[in-house]
Design a protein around this motif. Sequence first.
Motif: not given
Length: 382
Positions: A101-102, A104-105
């Motif tokens: 996951p990022s 920015r998610d």
Amino acid sequence: MNDGSLHGHPYGEDVHGSYGEPEHPVQDTGPGGLDARFESLPPETPAAQTAARFPASTTSAAQPAQGVVPSGEPTTELRRGIPAHVGTRPPTYPPHPLGRPSLRDGDEFAAFSPVVVLDGARIGPLTVRAASVRGDSHNWEGGCRQDSMVVTRIGPPEAEMLLLAVADGVGSARHSHVGSYSLSRMAAVHLDREAESIHAALCVRDSSELRALATKAVALAAAELRPGWARSAQHKSRPYADEDYATTLHVLLVPTDARLRDRVLCSVGDGGLFVLRDGRWEDGDPDVGEGLLDTRTEALPHAYRTVKTSLVRTLPGDVLLLGTDGITNPLAQKDPEFARRLADAWGGPEVPSMSDFLWQAQTRAKSYDDDRTVICLWEEGA
């Protein structure tokens, strides 16, 4: 917790074919298909070939090179390679992490969650090895690990207990990774507050009192967490709901006083305890209990009536295994190979090193691709 299917997965059953076997090549699924995704992955190298890249030093042990202090240890750099698998063919999923996951998610907790957590302890006669590993399916999808674990001590010296906990976030719940992490830790905090009462009830084998104390601790843990979860949902697309944080929880309480042979198992949901005894795995919680929901349908913080508690009496030589269903499910299957491998690895005279334990805990089995969390307990002199 995996429901056995990958909802909306574009590759369906092809994902469960054979990965990296020359005699069973992965079938072409067209542009953007499975082969296209594998093309970007580095080729797998058998462990024996990898080890060959690091030959033993040619320096004689009797005549060390100038400035080199002999260690007495072999100089060959050993490489285990990818984890072993049971069955004739390994799972298709690559045996290593892909995406993650990022930030920015929008889910910082997921973005910062490690793929692997490794822990251990030596407390008096008790030795612990613990590992929580992101499952093959989550590795493939780039999601975060939904399992959590806790290894800690609770209670005052005269009533001290080793607390081991595993939690498995429900796969369909959007914040189950937060639920498993938070509830396992907060439950430990509240069980610590009740530690003297729990220890006293354990000494007299009062199952009813143990159940009441465990249920109280878990209920207070959930009540303490709900306000923070509700505040975090205020600016999100939907309001707070208990089911978004759904998780199972299993806690094993072990007195550090070697004279006490009973342990307390507190459970909500699937997964649980196995005992390795005389080379065979036995269900460590055979009692179903009365008036309880089927544990397969239960989850915290909402879908449960009470915390199921059991007294477990150990014998000299037993090895206790507390795990999420990522390991208890294949361990309980009729095919004995997986169970036999782990019994051989963990039933010997020596406790494995932490790195060996991690590699052994990652033994792969086709179709069992959920997160895997396992804590094993050995007792010195047993």
